[in-house]
Design a protein around this motif. Sequence first.
Motif, mmCIF file in Angstrom:
data_model
loop_
_atom_site.group_PDB
_atom_site.id
_atom_site.type_symbol
_atom_site.label_atom_id
_atom_site.label_comp_id
_atom_site.label_asym_id
_atom_site.label_seq_id
_atom_site.Cartn_x
_atom_site.Cartn_y
_atom_site.Cartn_z
ATOM 1 N N LEU A 95 0.820 -1.227 0.000
ATOM 2 C CA LEU A 95 0.000 0.000 0.000
ATOM 3 C C LEU A 95 0.846 1.266 0.000
ATOM 4 O O LEU A 95 0.624 2.167 -0.791
ATOM 5 N N VAL A 96 1.820 1.360 0.897
ATOM 6 C CA VAL A 96 2.661 2.562 0.980
ATOM 7 C C VAL A 96 3.951 2.293 0.212
ATOM 8 O O VAL A 96 4.668 1.334 0.494
ATOM 9 N N ASN A 97 4.228 3.146 -0.765
ATOM 10 C CA ASN A 97 5.406 2.992 -1.626
ATOM 11 C C ASN A 97 6.405 4.117 -1.392
ATOM 12 O O ASN A 97 6.061 5.300 -1.514
ATOM 13 N N PHE A 98 7.638 3.747 -1.070
ATOM 14 C CA PHE A 98 8.762 4.676 -0.964
ATOM 15 C C PHE A 98 9.618 4.479 -2.212
ATOM 16 O O PHE A 98 9.478 3.494 -2.920
ATOM 17 N N ASN A 99 10.556 5.403 -2.459
ATOM 18 C CA ASN A 99 11.559 5.294 -3.522
ATOM 19 C C ASN A 99 10.943 5.210 -4.921
ATOM 20 O O ASN A 99 11.365 4.411 -5.752
ATOM 21 N N ILE A 100 9.950 6.036 -5.184
ATOM 22 C CA ILE A 100 9.353 6.096 -6.521
ATOM 23 C C ILE A 100 10.371 6.717 -7.477
ATOM 24 O O ILE A 100 10.991 7.730 -7.160
ATOM 25 N N GLU A 101 10.563 6.101 -8.631
ATOM 26 C CA GLU A 101 11.500 6.615 -9.627
ATOM 27 C C GLU A 101 10.739 7.463 -10.637
ATOM 28 O O GLU A 101 9.740 7.023 -11.201
ATOM 29 N N PHE A 102 11.228 8.694 -10.864
ATOM 30 C CA PHE A 102 10.589 9.610 -11.802
ATOM 31 C C PHE A 102 11.493 9.863 -12.990
ATOM 32 O O PHE A 102 12.719 9.895 -12.840
ATOM 33 N N GLU A 103 10.875 10.050 -14.141
ATOM 34 C CA GLU A 103 11.639 10.470 -15.308
ATOM 35 C C GLU A 103 12.121 11.895 -15.083
ATOM 36 O O GLU A 103 11.516 12.651 -14.319
ATOM 37 N N GLU A 104 13.195 12.265 -15.759
ATOM 38 C CA GLU A 104 13.696 13.627 -15.663
ATOM 39 C C GLU A 104 12.598 14.602 -16.114
ATOM 40 O O GLU A 104 11.902 14.353 -17.097
ATOM 41 N N VAL A 151 -3.005 5.423 7.718
ATOM 42 C CA VAL A 151 -2.187 4.222 7.822
ATOM 43 C C VAL A 151 -0.853 4.636 8.435
ATOM 44 O O VAL A 151 -0.322 5.706 8.119
ATOM 45 N N ARG A 152 -0.366 3.802 9.356
ATOM 46 C CA ARG A 152 0.934 4.054 9.983
ATOM 47 C C ARG A 152 1.837 2.868 9.701
ATOM 48 O O ARG A 152 1.396 1.717 9.749
ATOM 49 N N CYS A 153 3.094 3.195 9.399
ATOM 50 C CA CYS A 153 4.055 2.135 9.086
ATOM 51 C C CYS A 153 5.427 2.531 9.590
ATOM 52 O O CYS A 153 5.661 3.686 9.929
ATOM 53 N N ILE A 154 6.326 1.567 9.624
ATOM 54 C CA ILE A 154 7.721 1.815 9.986
ATOM 55 C C ILE A 154 8.487 2.085 8.687
ATOM 56 O O ILE A 154 8.402 1.305 7.735
ATOM 57 N N VAL A 155 9.215 3.209 8.663
ATOM 58 C CA VAL A 155 9.965 3.593 7.458
ATOM 59 C C VAL A 155 11.011 2.511 7.171
ATOM 60 O O VAL A 155 11.797 2.151 8.046
ATOM 61 N N PRO A 156 11.003 1.954 5.940
ATOM 62 C CA PRO A 156 11.939 0.870 5.597
ATOM 63 C C PRO A 156 13.403 1.292 5.681
ATOM 64 O O PRO A 156 13.737 2.466 5.522
ATOM 65 N N GLU A 157 14.273 0.318 5.905
ATOM 66 C CA GLU A 157 15.713 0.567 6.040
ATOM 67 C C GLU A 157 16.352 1.076 4.749
ATOM 68 O O GLU A 157 17.431 1.660 4.789
ATOM 69 N N GLU A 167 -0.538 2.903 -3.263
ATOM 70 C CA GLU A 167 -0.825 2.045 -4.406
ATOM 71 C C GLU A 167 -2.058 1.196 -4.115
ATOM 72 O O GLU A 167 -2.229 0.692 -3.015
ATOM 73 N N GLY A 168 -2.908 1.057 -5.102
ATOM 74 C CA GLY A 168 -4.063 0.190 -4.944
ATOM 75 C C GLY A 168 -5.288 0.875 -4.366
ATOM 76 O O GLY A 168 -6.250 0.221 -4.016
ATOM 77 N N LEU A 169 -5.267 2.198 -4.272
ATOM 78 C CA LEU A 169 -6.433 2.917 -3.740
ATOM 79 C C LEU A 169 -7.211 3.674 -4.801
ATOM 80 O O LEU A 169 -8.143 4.390 -4.482
ATOM 81 N N GLY A 170 -6.847 3.562 -6.044
ATOM 82 C CA GLY A 170 -7.569 4.307 -7.075
ATOM 83 C C GLY A 170 -6.892 4.156 -8.412
ATOM 84 O O GLY A 170 -6.201 3.186 -8.669
ATOM 85 N N ILE A 171 -7.072 5.137 -9.251
ATOM 86 C CA ILE A 171 -6.462 5.128 -10.581
ATOM 87 C C ILE A 171 -4.951 5.059 -10.405
ATOM 88 O O ILE A 171 -4.387 5.689 -9.522
ATOM 89 N N SER A 172 -4.276 4.306 -11.242
ATOM 90 C CA SER A 172 -2.859 4.005 -11.037
ATOM 91 C C SER A 172 -1.961 5.229 -10.997
ATOM 92 O O SER A 172 -0.929 5.208 -10.352
#
Length: 193
Positions: A95-104, A151-157, A167-172
Motif C-alpha cells: 500500500l505505501v510505496n517509498f523510492n518512486i522513480e521519476f523520469e527527468e 495508515v501508519r508504518c515503519i519507514v523501511p531501512e 498504491e491500490g487505492l484508485g487510478i494508477s
Amino acid sequence: MKRILFFSFISLFLIGCCESNDTTLGGEVPPNVYNVKVSPTSTQRGEELTVTFNVHYYEIYNEHLKTVEVIDGQLTDVSIPDDSEKSSYRNINYLVNFNIEFEENAKSQTKTENGKTAVFYDTGAYNIINAVNPNKYTYFKWDSATGDGEVRCIVPEKAISGVIKLEGLGISNCGFSDEKLIIVDENGNEITE
C-alpha cells in the motif's frame, strides 16, 4: 427514415452511458485519492510514519477497505480466508510505496474537488517497480462514510527522500503525497540514494 433511426439509436446509447450508476468492477472508474499527507515530513529509517488520505470508492471497493486490518504488523484483508486460492491477495503491504522513480522533468498535476486535492503524474512519468514497501504496519483505519483514512508504518531501512505513493487505492497514476518526505540519517543529513 434511416437517419431518424440512426439518431434515435445514438441518443439512447449516449443517455444510457451518462446515467450509469453501476457499482460493479466493470462500472464507473474509481475516483482519485485525495489529500495524501505524511507526518512527520522529516524522519529517519526505522521510525513510524503516518500517512493520511481521503478516497471514497463505489460500493464494491468500500466493502474491500472495510475489511483491512493490521495483523502481526502486516496489512491484511481479513475477508479473504487464509486457506483460499486467493490468499495471496490477503497481504496488502504494498500500500505505501517509498523510492518512486521519476523520469527527468516529470511534473506533478493536481485535481481539486470539494476542497480536496489529488496529486498525480502522467502514466509513464514514474516507475514503482523498484519501490520499497514497509515491512511493518502499526495502524490502519478507513471511514467509508467520509472516505478519510490513516495508515501508519515503519519507514523501511532502504527508504530515501521523495514523495510517497499509495498504491491500490484508485487510478494508477494518482495517490501521491503533496510534499516530499525527507529521510535523514542519525546526523540529520538527507538520504537521497
